[in-house]
Scaffold this active site. Structure first.
Site, short mmCIF file in Angstrom:
data_model
loop_
_atom_site.label_atom_id
_atom_site.label_comp_id
_atom_site.label_asym_id
_atom_site.label_seq_id
_atom_site.Cartn_x
_atom_site.Cartn_y
_atom_site.Cartn_z
N GLN A 210 0.85 -1.20 0.00
CA GLN A 210 0.00 0.00 0.00
C GLN A 210 0.89 1.25 0.00
O GLN A 210 0.40 2.36 -0.18
CB GLN A 210 -0.91 0.03 1.23
CG GLN A 210 -1.85 -1.15 1.33
CD GLN A 210 -2.58 -1.17 2.65
OE1 GLN A 210 -3.66 -0.61 2.82
NE2 GLN A 210 -1.96 -1.80 3.66
N HIS B 239 -1.29 1.31 -4.44
CA HIS B 239 -1.68 2.72 -4.28
C HIS B 239 -0.78 3.65 -5.07
O HIS B 239 -0.73 4.85 -4.80
CB HIS B 239 -1.65 3.11 -2.79
CG HIS B 239 -2.75 2.46 -2.00
ND1 HIS B 239 -2.76 2.43 -0.62
CD2 HIS B 239 -3.86 1.80 -2.39
CE1 HIS B 239 -3.84 1.79 -0.21
NE2 HIS B 239 -4.53 1.38 -1.26
N GLY C 254 2.64 -4.25 9.09
CA GLY C 254 2.64 -2.79 9.26
C GLY C 254 1.46 -2.08 8.64
O GLY C 254 1.60 -0.99 8.09
N1 APR Z 1 6.56 -1.84 13.06
C1 APR Z 1 5.43 -2.52 12.72
N2 APR Z 1 4.21 -1.94 12.61
C2 APR Z 1 4.15 -0.62 12.87
C3 APR Z 1 5.28 0.16 13.22
C4 APR Z 1 6.53 -0.51 13.31
N3 APR Z 1 7.65 0.13 13.64
N4 APR Z 1 4.87 1.44 13.43
C5 APR Z 1 3.54 1.46 13.19
N5 APR Z 1 3.10 0.23 12.87
C6 APR Z 1 1.74 -0.19 12.54
C7 APR Z 1 0.67 0.53 13.32
O1 APR Z 1 0.38 -0.19 14.52
C8 APR Z 1 -0.52 0.51 12.34
O2 APR Z 1 -1.30 -0.66 12.54
O3 APR Z 1 1.52 0.15 11.18
C9 APR Z 1 0.14 0.43 10.98
C10 APR Z 1 0.03 1.73 10.20
O4 APR Z 1 -1.34 1.91 9.89
P1 APR Z 1 -1.75 3.17 8.98
O5 APR Z 1 -1.06 4.39 9.47
O6 APR Z 1 -3.25 3.14 8.88
O7 APR Z 1 -1.10 2.84 7.56
P2 APR Z 1 -1.66 1.88 6.45
O8 APR Z 1 -2.36 0.71 7.07
O9 APR Z 1 -0.53 1.59 5.52
O10 APR Z 1 -2.75 2.79 5.68
C11 APR Z 1 -3.35 2.22 4.54
O11 APR Z 1 -4.42 4.33 4.08
O12 APR Z 1 -4.34 6.60 3.98
C12 APR Z 1 -4.28 5.46 3.23
O13 APR Z 1 -3.22 5.29 1.17
C13 APR Z 1 -2.96 5.35 2.53
O14 APR Z 1 -1.77 3.34 1.97
C14 APR Z 1 -2.39 4.03 3.04
C15 APR Z 1 -3.62 3.30 3.54
#
Ligand code: APR
Length: 234
Positions: free
Chosen positions: A91, A109, A176
């Protein structure tokens, strides 16, 4: 777990967090600082293209200044050493999987280091700032260049191929991601519904869909991903 043949790995912003790139929904995440409707929708871009360009210019500079971390490197090692297929469906719009050495990658994405000209449709690599006045190198028109990323309300990329791979995989790993954005949030159910896949979540904390995974490993990606890859390759 019997030795998997076909591995699909979904990654989200959490795998790049320890490379210094902001996530979206963690405390202090991008969406707590800026309204996604203003910078990650076609309507927001139409309303104020300069603000959207600035938002992505800042993120592009951060990506160029970042480096892949041990989690990205471990996935590239898995692709090199695993006797079977390894596909990363990300993503993320950064290029840290590529720079870590992964080859089989689908950016559902889009990619921050690519831009697209709306009028002529051409997409190309781009590592500089972008502005409304930037002319398209192909059709020379200005005003129509945008980041080659998928905004809310737009269709994610490579969905047919992803559906085929989820149906065929026997190991689905999610790393993640909060699992709050679809269609990616539903991939674990797609992988399970074809009955074959073992499903594992590696995340800093339980995601929205954590109960759907057969196995959950909590911790920072740079610790839990290399350890899991080591276990798979043993
Ligand atoms: N190691 C592992 N996991 C982690 C770490 C880390 N160091 N730091 C944060 N996380 C986890 C958090 O607990 C959370 O569950 O990564 C996740 C990040 O979630 P989001 O911020 O929602 O990111 P993501 O899931 O990639 O978002 C999906 O949403 O806004 C749109 O297009 C955007 O691609 C993105 C999509």
């Amino acid at each position: 777990m019997r030795r998997p043949e076909r591995i699909v790995i979904l990654t989200g912003a959490g795998i790049s967090a320890e490379s210094g790139l902001a996530t979206f929904r963690d405390k202090g995440g991008l969406w707590s600082k800026v309204d996604l409707n203003d910078v990650a929708t076609p309507q927001g871009f139409a309303r104020n293209p300069a603000m959207v360009h600035e938002f992505y210019n800042a993120r592009r500079r951060s990506v160029l200044a970042a480096a892949p971390n041990e989690a990205h490197l471990a996935l590239a090692r898995l692709e090199r050493e695993h006797d079977g297929q390894v596909l990363v469906v990300t993503q993320n719009i950064d290029d840290l999987h590529e720079r870590a050495g992964s080859r089989q990658i689908l950016h559902m994405h889009g990619e921050l280091l690519k831009v697209r000209c709306e009028p002529c449709g051409k997409a190309r690599e781009w590592r500089h700032d972008l502005a409304t006045a930037t002319p398209c190198p192909d059709c020379a028109r200005a005003g129509g260049m945008r980041p080659h990323v998928v905004w809310f309300g737009e269709m994610p990329l490579h969905m047919d191929r992803i559906g085929t791979e989820l149906a065929a995989c026997d190991l689905f790993i999610s790393i993640g991601t909060s699992g709050q954005v679809y269609p990616a949030g539903g991939f674990v159910e797609e992988a399970r519904s074809h009955g074959r896949a073992h499903t594992v979540e590696l995340n800093l904390e339980p995601s929205g869909g954590h109960s759907l995974f057969a196995e959950r490993i909590l911790g920072p990606a740079t610790q839990v991903v290399p350890a899991f890859v080591e276990r798979l390759l043993r």
